[in-house]
Design a protein around this motif. Structure first.
Motif, PDB file in Angstrom:
ATOM      1  N   GLN A 200     -34.851   2.627  10.167  1.00 24.01           N
ATOM      2  CA  GLN A 200     -33.593   3.360  10.236  1.00 24.01           C
ATOM      3  C   GLN A 200     -33.713   4.570  11.151  1.00 24.01           C
ATOM      4  OE1 GLN A 200     -30.592   4.674   6.751  1.00 24.01           O
ATOM      5  NE2 GLN A 200     -32.507   5.768   6.669  1.00 24.01           N
ATOM      6  N   LEU A 201     -34.838   5.265  11.049  1.00 24.00           N
ATOM      7  CA  LEU A 201     -35.071   6.441  11.887  1.00 24.00           C
ATOM      8  C   LEU A 201     -35.159   6.061  13.352  1.00 24.00           C
ATOM      9  CD1 LEU A 201     -35.786   9.483  12.127  1.00 24.00           C
ATOM     10  CD2 LEU A 201     -38.175   8.830  11.801  1.00 24.00           C
ATOM     11  N   MET A 202     -35.879   5.001  13.671  1.00 23.65           N
ATOM     12  CA  MET A 202     -36.084   4.611  15.057  1.00 23.65           C
ATOM     13  C   MET A 202     -34.829   4.013  15.676  1.00 23.65           C
ATOM     14  SD  MET A 202     -39.913   2.971  15.010  1.00 23.65           S
ATOM     15  CE  MET A 202     -39.794   2.673  16.778  1.00 23.65           C
ATOM     16  N   LEU A 250     -36.774   4.730  -2.290  1.00 20.89           N
ATOM     17  CA  LEU A 250     -35.319   4.595  -2.305  1.00 20.89           C
ATOM     18  C   LEU A 250     -34.647   5.948  -2.100  1.00 20.89           C
ATOM     19  CD1 LEU A 250     -34.880   2.042  -5.233  1.00 20.89           C
ATOM     20  CD2 LEU A 250     -34.424   1.635  -2.814  1.00 20.89           C
ATOM     21  N   TRP A 251     -35.196   6.977  -2.724  1.00 21.07           N
ATOM     22  CA  TRP A 251     -34.675   8.339  -2.521  1.00 21.07           C
ATOM     23  C   TRP A 251     -34.796   8.720  -1.045  1.00 21.07           C
ATOM     24  CZ3 TRP A 251     -33.212  12.574  -5.908  1.00 21.07           C
ATOM     25  CH2 TRP A 251     -33.137  13.797  -5.251  1.00 21.07           C
ATOM     26  N   THR A 252     -35.963   8.482  -0.445  1.00 18.72           N
ATOM     27  CA  THR A 252     -36.176   8.832   0.956  1.00 18.72           C
ATOM     28  C   THR A 252     -35.196   8.107   1.860  1.00 18.72           C
ATOM     29  OG1 THR A 252     -38.534   9.205   0.551  1.00 18.72           O
ATOM     30  CG2 THR A 252     -37.869   8.856   2.831  1.00 18.72           C
ATOM     31  N   MET A 253     -34.995   6.825   1.608  1.00 23.09           N
ATOM     32  CA  MET A 253     -34.094   6.035   2.441  1.00 23.09           C
ATOM     33  C   MET A 253     -32.661   6.555   2.353  1.00 23.09           C
ATOM     34  SD  MET A 253     -33.994   1.885   2.752  1.00 23.09           S
ATOM     35  CE  MET A 253     -33.520   1.616   1.042  1.00 23.09           C
ATOM     36  N   GLY A 254     -32.190   6.831   1.131  1.00 27.94           N
ATOM     37  CA  GLY A 254     -30.841   7.368   0.972  1.00 27.94           C
ATOM     38  C   GLY A 254     -30.690   8.758   1.553  1.00 27.94           C
ATOM     39  N   GLN A 255     -31.675   9.609   1.346  1.00 28.64           N
ATOM     40  CA  GLN A 255     -31.641  10.966   1.865  1.00 28.64           C
ATOM     41  C   GLN A 255     -31.643  10.968   3.395  1.00 28.64           C
ATOM     42  OE1 GLN A 255     -33.809  14.754   0.059  1.00 28.64           O
ATOM     43  NE2 GLN A 255     -35.238  13.553   1.242  1.00 28.64           N
ATOM     44  N   GLN A 256     -32.459  10.104   3.969  1.00 33.40           N
ATOM     45  CA  GLN A 256     -32.519  10.018   5.427  1.00 33.40           C
ATOM     46  C   GLN A 256     -31.214   9.461   5.995  1.00 33.40           C
ATOM     47  OE1 GLN A 256     -36.233   8.873   7.803  1.00 33.40           O
ATOM     48  NE2 GLN A 256     -35.063   6.982   7.818  1.00 33.40           N
ATOM     49  N   PHE A 257     -30.622   8.483   5.312  1.00 35.44           N
ATOM     50  CA  PHE A 257     -29.337   7.935   5.752  1.00 35.44           C
ATOM     51  C   PHE A 257     -28.273   9.028   5.783  1.00 35.44           C
ATOM     52  CE2 PHE A 257     -25.163   6.202   4.651  1.00 35.44           C
ATOM     53  CZ  PHE A 257     -24.983   5.278   5.664  1.00 35.44           C
ATOM     54  N   TYR A 258     -28.249   9.869   4.754  1.00 36.42           N
ATOM     55  CA  TYR A 258     -27.263  10.955   4.691  1.00 36.42           C
ATOM     56  C   TYR A 258     -27.458  11.939   5.843  1.00 36.42           C
ATOM     57  CZ  TYR A 258     -24.778  15.071   3.002  1.00 36.42           C
ATOM     58  OH  TYR A 258     -23.940  16.159   2.912  1.00 36.42           O
ATOM     59  N   THR A 268     -28.360  10.179  20.494  1.00 38.51           N
ATOM     60  CA  THR A 268     -28.807   9.017  19.736  1.00 38.51           C
ATOM     61  C   THR A 268     -27.606   8.154  19.359  1.00 38.51           C
ATOM     62  OG1 THR A 268     -28.615  10.186  17.626  1.00 38.51           O
ATOM     63  CG2 THR A 268     -30.726  10.342  18.780  1.00 38.51           C
ATOM     64  N   PRO A 269     -27.828   6.887  18.998  1.00 47.80           N
ATOM     65  CA  PRO A 269     -26.712   6.057  18.525  1.00 47.80           C
ATOM     66  C   PRO A 269     -25.989   6.664  17.324  1.00 47.80           C
ATOM     67  CG  PRO A 269     -28.624   4.686  19.012  1.00 47.80           C
ATOM     68  CD  PRO A 269     -29.076   6.113  19.137  1.00 47.80           C
ATOM     69  N   ALA A 270     -26.727   7.318  16.440  1.00 49.66           N
ATOM     70  CA  ALA A 270     -26.084   7.953  15.286  1.00 49.66           C
ATOM     71  C   ALA A 270     -25.175   9.096  15.722  1.00 49.66           C
ATOM     72  CB  ALA A 270     -27.149   8.464  14.316  1.00 49.66           C
ATOM     73  N   PHE A 271     -25.570   9.821  16.775  1.00 48.31           N
ATOM     74  CA  PHE A 271     -24.756  10.929  17.280  1.00 48.31           C
ATOM     75  C   PHE A 271     -23.449  10.390  17.873  1.00 48.31           C
ATOM     76  CE2 PHE A 271     -23.504  14.159  20.371  1.00 48.31           C
ATOM     77  CZ  PHE A 271     -23.653  15.327  19.639  1.00 48.31           C
ATOM     78  N   THR A 272     -23.536   9.287  18.639  1.00 48.84           N
ATOM     79  CA  THR A 272     -22.343   8.666  19.210  1.00 48.84           C
ATOM     80  C   THR A 272     -21.409   8.171  18.115  1.00 48.84           C
ATOM     81  OG1 THR A 272     -23.610   7.974  21.151  1.00 48.84           O
ATOM     82  CG2 THR A 272     -21.522   6.863  20.761  1.00 48.84           C
ATOM     83  N   ALA A 273     -21.981   7.558  17.082  1.00 55.73           N
ATOM     84  CA  ALA A 273     -21.167   7.058  15.977  1.00 55.73           C
ATOM     85  C   ALA A 273     -20.466   8.201  15.249  1.00 55.73           C
ATOM     86  CB  ALA A 273     -22.041   6.264  15.010  1.00 55.73           C
ATOM     87  N   LYS A 274     -21.162   9.340  15.083  1.00 55.93           N
ATOM     88  CA  LYS A 274     -20.545  10.486  14.408  1.00 55.93           C
ATOM     89  C   LYS A 274     -19.401  11.059  15.246  1.00 55.93           C
ATOM     90  CE  LYS A 274     -21.564  14.860  12.079  1.00 55.93           C
ATOM     91  NZ  LYS A 274     -20.430  15.576  12.664  1.00 55.93           N
TER      92      LYS A 274
END
Length: 340
Positions: A200-202, A250-258, A268-274
């Motif tokens: 998810q990070l990469m 699971l906590w790490t994955m959800g926290q990182q997603f948020y 980044t792709p996440a920045f474009t999506a935001k």
């Protein structure tokens, strides 16, 4: 083992008290609301509660990890420029790279902090569960009665929290299929959550220019090495410890997603999506939408100005206005005649 044993005891004793205090506290809470004090589900939920408390306390370290990881990504073009400039002088390259990290306040080792801090907790919980199951050895606030209860607790009637895939699949040829299946499920869950968290990070929060170079290669190696390492080692972990580690992942994955969704790294792709989400939200509320990266702004033609309608007047007002216009016209005519 004299000096080393004393050192380990000095470090481990506070951890035993801290971890056992949280574990026993959750166990008391679940027992108070009517759950079986010796039940495996009570102790399993207590382990999950312990995990949530520990991860909540580690949030500041996680924030520091995210900031450090983002800085490392954004610095990759400068790092590559230094590598090209000092490619024949490794000492100079190392010195200049460390200066760059120091100037930007970036710690290349901060990304490992949550994992490093959790390892002593992980080992302590392993010893608590292991020794409680074998000899009912008390540690910290886990007294002899609670240690015996913790060590003998079973899930679904026959699956001990202290059991592992290795113990029941290797050392006991007769085995217990239920123990092996639950342990295998948790090992696979722990491995999968580790993989998808790194993936998810990469995939979403790394700029395109950071996907090459030493840092990117390190991230790609971790993407596959960490899950394999946890998967291989996980077969020897008790089910209670696997439960802790899977919940933590699971906590790490959800926290990182948020964090990636709401505060992504630029470029980044996440920045474009935001940006696109923000533009759509602004459009729904009637505001001028910001132009998202990669989008083309549509400029609307200006609307013609609306003709202002005259104000309604009474008959008396119109007659007075007509008389004033007539007088003004007569005065203009007289002036013109006089001038000629």
């Amino acid at each position: 083992m004299g000096a080393l044993g004393d050192l380990l005891s000095l470090i481990g004793t506070p951890l035993y008290y801290a971890i056992s205090a949280v574990l026993v506290g959750w166990h008391w809470l679940f027992t108070t609301i009517g759950m079986n004090p010796d039940g495996g589900m009570t102790w399993a939920l207590s382990i999950i509660g312990l995990t949530l408390v520990i991860r909540a306390l580690l949030i500041p370290l996680f924030v520091k990890q995210i900031k450090s990881s983002r800085n490392m990504q954004l610095l990759q073009p400068k790092v590559r420029a230094l590598q090209e400039k000092y490619k024949h002088d490794r000492e100079k390259l190392a010195a200049e790279t460390m200066n760059l990290y120091k100037e930007t306040g970036t710690n290349p080792f901060a990304s490992c902090l949550p994992l490093i801090v959790q390892m002593p907790i992980f080992i302590t919980l392993f010893h608590l569960l292991n020794e409680a199951s074998r000899d009912s050895v008390p540690h910290g606030f886990l007294n002899a009665d609670l240690a015996a209860s913790f060590g003998s607790a079973t899930l679904f009637g026959s699956i001990p929290l202290a059991g592992s895939f290795w113990d029941y699949g290797v050392w006991r040829p007769e085995g217990e299929l239920s123990v092996m299946l639950l342990a295998l499920f948790l090992v696979l869950a722990m491995t999968a959550t580790t993989f998808f968290t790194q993936r998810q990070l990469m995939a979403k929060n790394m700029p395109a220019d950071a996907m090459s170079g030493p840092y990117a290669q390190q991230q790609k190696m971790l993407l596959y090495i960490l899950p394999v390492a946890f998967g291989v080692g996980g077969v020897a972990f008790p089910i209670g410890v696997l439960l802790y580690w899977t919940t933590s992942n699971l906590w790490t994955m959800g926290q990182q997603f948020y964090v990636i969704r709401n505060n992504p790294a630029p470029g980044t792709p996440a920045f474009t999506a935001k940006e696109k989400r923000d533009a759509a939200k602004a459009a729904r509320h009637g505001h001028a939408p910001a132009v998202a990266a990669g989008d083309t702004q549509v400029v609307e033609a200006p609307r013609p100005a609306q003709r202002q309608q005259p104000k309604r007047q009474t008959r008396e007002q119109r007659r007075k206005q007509g008389n004033q216009s007539s007088q003004a016209s007569s005065a203009d005519a007289d002036n013109n005649n006089g001038g000629s």
